[in-house]
Structures are given as structure tokens and as C-alpha cells.
Write an enzyme that holds these catalytic residues in place. Sequence first.
Site, PDB file in Angstrom:
ATOM      1  N   ARG A 190       3.767  11.278   9.630  1.00 30.83           N
ATOM      2  CA  ARG A 190       3.263  12.111   8.524  1.00 30.83           C
ATOM      3  C   ARG A 190       2.059  11.475   7.823  1.00 30.83           C
ATOM      4  NH1 ARG A 190       6.264  10.647   3.473  1.00 30.83           N
ATOM      5  NH2 ARG A 190       7.543   8.830   3.974  1.00 30.83           N
ATOM      6  N   ASP A 247      16.069  -9.370  18.786  1.00 34.78           N
ATOM      7  CA  ASP A 247      14.914  -9.366  17.893  1.00 34.78           C
ATOM      8  C   ASP A 247      13.877 -10.400  18.308  1.00 34.78           C
ATOM      9  OD1 ASP A 247      15.326  -7.345  16.003  1.00 34.78           O
ATOM     10  OD2 ASP A 247      16.639  -8.589  14.786  1.00 34.78           O
ATOM     11  N   LEU A 259       0.841  -1.188   0.000  1.00 31.75           N
ATOM     12  CA  LEU A 259       0.000   0.000   0.000  1.00 31.75           C
ATOM     13  C   LEU A 259       0.879   1.241   0.000  1.00 31.75           C
ATOM     14  CD1 LEU A 259      -2.938  -0.565   2.546  1.00 31.75           C
ATOM     15  CD2 LEU A 259      -3.050  -0.502   0.043  1.00 31.75           C
TER      16      LEU A 259
END
Length: 336
Positions: free
Chosen positions: A144, A225, A112
Site C-alpha cells: 500500500r 533466522d 519514518l
Amino acid sequence: MAGGTLPVWDNGPLQEWAAHPQGAAAAAPPLLTLGPLGADAPPRALPPLAGDPVRPAAGLRVLDLTRVIAGPVATRTLALLGADVLRIDAPQLPESQDAHSDTGFGKRSALLDLGSPAGRADFEALLARADVVVTGYRPGALDRFGLTPEELAARRPGLVVARLSAWGEDGPWGGRRGFDSLVQVATGIAAVEAEAGSASEDSKESRGGAKRSGTPGALPAQALDHGTGYLMAAAVLRALTEQSRTGGSTLATFSLARTARWLTHGLAGHDGPLTTGTETPGDALYDPADHLRETDSPAGRLRHALPPVSFAGAPATWTTPPGLCGTDAPVWREGP
């Protein structure tokens, strides 16, 4: 860890990190935080447990805005437990197929462009039915697009937002990118993991760990991780449980630097470095084949580790193999 032993942490490199402003910032918060987010929202009932195997997250929808290992491990775990996980990547920043073939089990993956009207409309349609959003980009990178936790919760009350960063959101490095190996170096783990007797091990007159001119060591896996990923999955499940009882939206925060501190200090049971470990019974007989499986996928035949999640009635593996990154439609599976 290699050879079945716990690491011996040398205080020198760890103390250097603790004295650094970012090390102090990472040490201040707890390992993870869970807190209320935005305005009140009514409780949202969890789907009833059903089926064999038991998949307690079945019926939940998770938007996965993460990359590489830690965040994708969290969402892969939620997919194992039955959640409809949809990974979203930007067309100009696709994920490595090798990485996705490891962490994409049970998920779907779509592209997207959030900077385009069409891409933004598709995302908002997904958000309107989401239960969880997991993000793993540099702090501020998604702002943003209107994807701060507060804005997400305002548009989807009752949402659980899990946010991961490398260094934490405070301190001089709070806005920096980072990944497991860099955090291992900065926090001193790479120095103390230098093999005893190697060219990279410090001499007696130096402060410990790897020579500054030598080659640092590393943990035998991306433990920051993976450890952080499983913590994230557990925290999301806890937040969903609490939301079903008391309502509200929740923000959970994590950082690799905080996990590193927990690994080097918290596992000792006190706020001090770990001491040497001993070989545990059965290490010499350990056979990794018991924990591996081969699965056919659109990317070919994969040899992979079985999930470490275990409880009575738990699924032995994922319902679907990883597909090709970015090839699924940006829609939820059928359901209410």
C-alpha cells in the site's frame, strides 16, 4: 546440535509437514531465488576495493526495512562489509532496543511514517540513491506504500531487492506472518528436537518427535533466522556483482520455511532426512570466549559475538556499535 552432535531427524513430523499444502509449497522452489526485476537498467560500477581491512561493500547504500532477527542479520552483515545501512521503522512500531543492540552493529536507525507526505518524501529521497532494499514484513504489508519490488525497481532502476517472509509467498499460508519458533514448530523441527527420554518424547507406538500433549524442543539458537540472514547477505552481494556486469534490477526471495527444509533435508546431500551425527574433535574444548567481545555503545556496554564472516583481510568487527533505535536522521552518509 547440543553437546556437539548433529540432530537425529525423525521422519514422522517432517512427513506430516511435507504432506501439508504449505509444506509442499515451501518445498517446490529452491532455497533462494534470484531473478530479473522490471525493465532493463545499465550496469552500475561497484566501488573499488581499498583500505585495510577490506570492506567490499563500502560505498553501497542499503535500505533496511526488516525486523527482529533474520533480515537485520543480513543487513548487519552488509554493514560489516562496509555498506551504509539505514534501518527504517515506523514511529508506531519501533523495534525492541534489545533486538537492535544485537543486530544494529554498523548501521544507523531512523523512524519514518510512510503514510505521511513528509515521511514518504524522505523515503523517496533515500530510494533515489539506494543500491539495495531489504524487506522482511508479511507479504503484501508494504504494497500500500508503493513498495512492491516492481514499483521500487521502476523508480530506482538497477536496484537489488531482497524479500524475506516466514512461509514463502505461495501456498495457503503465503500471506501469513510468522517467525523462527513458529516455523520450527510447523515444519516438525520442534517435535524432533525433543530430548531423548524426556516427557515430551514420543513413545514407541507413536509416530516420533514430541507428544502432542507434551512440550516440544527447539534448536539451541534461532538457526532459521540466522541462517536465512547470512544467505540473504550472500545473495545480495552476488546480485550486485552481476548487476555491475550485465545491468538490470534483481529480486531475491527467501523464506524461513525454505531454510527449514534445507536444514532438515538438504544438508544430508540428498533429498532425505539427516542421520545421526558424531561428536567432532575439539568440541569438549570449545570456549565461546574466543568469539565474544565487549563494546561500549549508547545503550551501555554490550557483550556480543564477533562476526562469522572470514576471508583474507576481512574486518574483525564492525566500525560502529549499535545506537539507540530510531534516533538517526533519515539521510545517507556523505558521498556521491
